[in-house]
Scaffold this motif. Structure first.
Motif, PDB file in Angstrom:
ATOM      1  N   GLU A   9       5.666  14.384  33.141  1.00 15.69           N
ATOM      2  CA  GLU A   9       5.919  14.455  32.480  1.00 15.69           C
ATOM      3  C   GLU A   9       5.742  16.101  32.227  1.00 15.69           C
ATOM      4  O   GLU A   9       5.829  16.297  31.033  1.00 15.69           O
ATOM      5  CB  GLU A   9       5.220  13.026  31.205  1.00 15.69           C
ATOM      6  N   ILE A  10       4.048  16.263  32.863  1.00 17.94           N
ATOM      7  CA  ILE A  10       3.577  17.332  31.666  1.00 17.94           C
ATOM      8  C   ILE A  10       4.167  18.575  33.010  1.00 17.94           C
ATOM      9  O   ILE A  10       5.319  19.499  32.269  1.00 17.94           O
ATOM     10  CB  ILE A  10       2.313  17.725  32.428  1.00 17.94           C
ATOM     11  N   ALA A  11       4.380  18.798  34.232  1.00 17.99           N
ATOM     12  CA  ALA A  11       5.249  19.391  34.696  1.00 17.99           C
ATOM     13  C   ALA A  11       6.641  20.188  34.950  1.00 17.99           C
ATOM     14  O   ALA A  11       7.265  21.336  35.382  1.00 17.99           O
ATOM     15  CB  ALA A  11       4.787  18.992  36.451  1.00 17.99           C
ATOM     16  N   GLY A  12       7.600  18.824  34.424  1.00 15.41           N
ATOM     17  CA  GLY A  12       8.602  19.400  34.744  1.00 15.41           C
ATOM     18  C   GLY A  12       8.816  19.986  33.152  1.00 15.41           C
ATOM     19  O   GLY A  12       9.954  20.772  33.479  1.00 15.41           O
ATOM     20  N   PRO A  13       8.697  19.467  31.630  1.00 13.70           N
ATOM     21  CA  PRO A  13       8.998  20.625  30.706  1.00 13.70           C
ATOM     22  C   PRO A  13       8.712  22.327  31.322  1.00 13.70           C
ATOM     23  O   PRO A  13       8.660  23.164  30.861  1.00 13.70           O
ATOM     24  CB  PRO A  13       8.679  19.871  30.014  1.00 13.70           C
ATOM     25  N   LEU A  14       7.326  21.953  31.686  1.00 17.31           N
ATOM     26  CA  LEU A  14       6.297  23.000  32.313  1.00 17.31           C
ATOM     27  C   LEU A  14       7.681  24.376  33.590  1.00 17.31           C
ATOM     28  O   LEU A  14       7.782  25.711  33.326  1.00 17.31           O
ATOM     29  CB  LEU A  14       4.911  22.946  32.231  1.00 17.31           C
ATOM     30  N   LEU A  15       7.702  23.502  34.059  1.00 17.56           N
ATOM     31  CA  LEU A  15       8.190  24.845  35.422  1.00 17.56           C
ATOM     32  C   LEU A  15       9.900  24.648  34.981  1.00 17.56           C
ATOM     33  O   LEU A  15      10.528  25.599  34.765  1.00 17.56           O
ATOM     34  CB  LEU A  15       8.817  23.656  36.612  1.00 17.56           C
ATOM     35  N   LEU A  16      10.349  23.962  33.841  1.00 20.91           N
ATOM     36  CA  LEU A  16      11.710  24.034  33.372  1.00 20.91           C
ATOM     37  C   LEU A  16      11.725  24.998  32.134  1.00 20.91           C
ATOM     38  O   LEU A  16      12.842  26.802  32.317  1.00 20.91           O
ATOM     39  CB  LEU A  16      12.512  23.249  32.575  1.00 20.91           C
ATOM     40  N   CYS A 105       5.299  27.089  26.930  1.00 19.38           N
ATOM     41  CA  CYS A 105       4.167  27.715  26.909  1.00 19.38           C
ATOM     42  C   CYS A 105       4.918  27.817  28.635  1.00 19.38           C
ATOM     43  O   CYS A 105       4.416  28.809  29.551  1.00 19.38           O
ATOM     44  CB  CYS A 105       3.118  26.380  27.646  1.00 19.38           C
ATOM     45  N   GLY A 106       5.508  27.270  29.268  1.00 20.26           N
ATOM     46  CA  GLY A 106       6.020  28.011  30.571  1.00 20.26           C
ATOM     47  C   GLY A 106       7.097  29.141  30.331  1.00 20.26           C
ATOM     48  O   GLY A 106       7.493  30.736  31.086  1.00 20.26           O
ATOM     49  N   TYR A 107       7.893  28.856  29.393  1.00 22.31           N
ATOM     50  CA  TYR A 107       8.701  29.893  29.253  1.00 22.31           C
ATOM     51  C   TYR A 107       8.053  31.348  28.315  1.00 22.31           C
ATOM     52  O   TYR A 107       8.240  32.641  28.593  1.00 22.31           O
ATOM     53  CB  TYR A 107       9.445  29.858  28.322  1.00 22.31           C
ATOM     54  N   LEU A 108       6.958  30.783  27.950  1.00 24.20           N
ATOM     55  CA  LEU A 108       5.749  32.633  27.001  1.00 24.20           C
ATOM     56  C   LEU A 108       5.509  32.689  28.594  1.00 24.20           C
ATOM     57  O   LEU A 108       5.117  33.774  28.413  1.00 24.20           O
ATOM     58  CB  LEU A 108       5.622  32.129  25.947  1.00 24.20           C
ATOM     59  N   LEU A 109       4.412  31.900  29.601  1.00 24.54           N
ATOM     60  CA  LEU A 109       4.931  32.293  30.708  1.00 24.54           C
ATOM     61  C   LEU A 109       5.031  33.722  30.997  1.00 24.54           C
ATOM     62  O   LEU A 109       4.281  34.829  31.646  1.00 24.54           O
ATOM     63  CB  LEU A 109       3.282  31.291  30.970  1.00 24.54           C
ATOM     64  N   ALA A 110       6.080  33.475  31.441  1.00 19.43           N
ATOM     65  CA  ALA A 110       7.154  33.560  32.110  1.00 19.43           C
ATOM     66  C   ALA A 110       7.556  35.174  31.177  1.00 19.43           C
ATOM     67  O   ALA A 110       8.491  35.938  32.292  1.00 19.43           O
ATOM     68  CB  ALA A 110       8.433  32.788  32.515  1.00 19.43           C
ATOM     69  N   ASN A 111       7.100  35.453  30.240  1.00 15.15           N
ATOM     70  CA  ASN A 111       7.755  36.425  29.404  1.00 15.15           C
ATOM     71  C   ASN A 111       6.599  37.435  28.842  1.00 15.15           C
ATOM     72  O   ASN A 111       6.899  37.936  27.907  1.00 15.15           O
ATOM     73  CB  ASN A 111       8.705  35.694  28.680  1.00 15.15           C
ATOM     74  N   LEU A 112       5.394  36.916  29.356  1.00 11.32           N
ATOM     75  CA  LEU A 112       4.420  37.705  29.640  1.00 11.32           C
ATOM     76  C   LEU A 112       4.976  38.792  30.060  1.00 11.32           C
ATOM     77  O   LEU A 112       5.403  39.622  31.441  1.00 11.32           O
ATOM     78  CB  LEU A 112       2.484  37.558  29.728  1.00 11.32           C
ATOM     79  N   PRO A 113       4.216  40.431  29.423  1.00 13.69           N
ATOM     80  CA  PRO A 113       4.957  41.811  29.622  1.00 13.69           C
ATOM     81  C   PRO A 113       3.580  42.225  30.993  1.00 13.69           C
ATOM     82  O   PRO A 113       2.835  41.815  31.014  1.00 13.69           O
ATOM     83  CB  PRO A 113       4.731  42.682  28.175  1.00 13.69           C
ATOM     84  N   SER A 114       4.902  42.457  30.910  1.00 11.79           N
ATOM     85  CA  SER A 114       4.114  43.167  32.674  1.00 11.79           C
ATOM     86  C   SER A 114       3.877  44.770  32.601  1.00 11.79           C
ATOM     87  O   SER A 114       4.166  45.177  31.850  1.00 11.79           O
ATOM     88  CB  SER A 114       4.419  42.877  34.169  1.00 11.79           C
ATOM     89  N   SER A 115       3.240  45.827  33.886  1.00  5.36           N
ATOM     90  CA  SER A 115       2.664  47.239  33.886  1.00  5.36           C
ATOM     91  C   SER A 115       4.084  47.443  33.611  1.00  5.36           C
ATOM     92  O   SER A 115       4.985  47.179  34.513  1.00  5.36           O
ATOM     93  CB  SER A 115       2.391  46.883  34.976  1.00  5.36           C
TER      94      SER A 115
END
Length: 126
Positions: A9-16, A105-115
């Motif tokens: 239940e936690i991993a599903g939406p996070l991975l999506l 949480c997952g969506y924002l983690l994937a969109n953190l600015p990189s170098s």
């Protein structure tokens, strides 16, 4: 609820959320940077990274408060302190908020600015 169901239940939406964020970063993000023109430097600024980390913290707090373990206490607190006449506060509504917050949480983690070297495609020494 079994421990396996809790993890799914936690991993599903996070991975999506991670998948959707990564697809956005790969397909739409370059177009947004081209459209932004001279303001594109703000997108990768440290202030933007700080705001995304702050949003992740808020989403984590909402997810923790709305998880099935904490839902009864949260529901009681919301009913005592917040009056929403048109929206009935139910455990199902809190569960939906939990799923949305976990996805974010997952969506924002994937969109953190990189170098900037990663943005230019110059990973590693040139």
């Amino acid at each position: 609820m079994s421990p396996v169901d809790s993890v799914v239940e936690i991993a599903g939406p996070l991975l999506l959320g991670l998948l959707c964020g990564a697809l956005f970063r790969k397909t739409v993000y370059p177009q947004v940077l081209r459209w932004a023109g001279s303001m594109a430097a703000w997108v990768n600024s440290p202030a933007n990274a700080f705001l995304i980390v702050l949003q992740i913290g808020v989403a984590l707090a909402v997810a923790a408060a709305c998880h099935d373990v904490n839902a009864p206490v949260t529901l009681k607190w919301l009913q005592e302190h917040i009056s929403l006449p048109r929206i009935p506060l139910t455990p199902g509504l809190l569960h939906g908020a939990f799923l949305v917050a976990t996805f974010l949480c997952g969506y924002l983690l994937a969109n953190l600015p990189s170098s900037s070297s990663e943005e230019d495609g110059q990973v590693g020494p040139a």
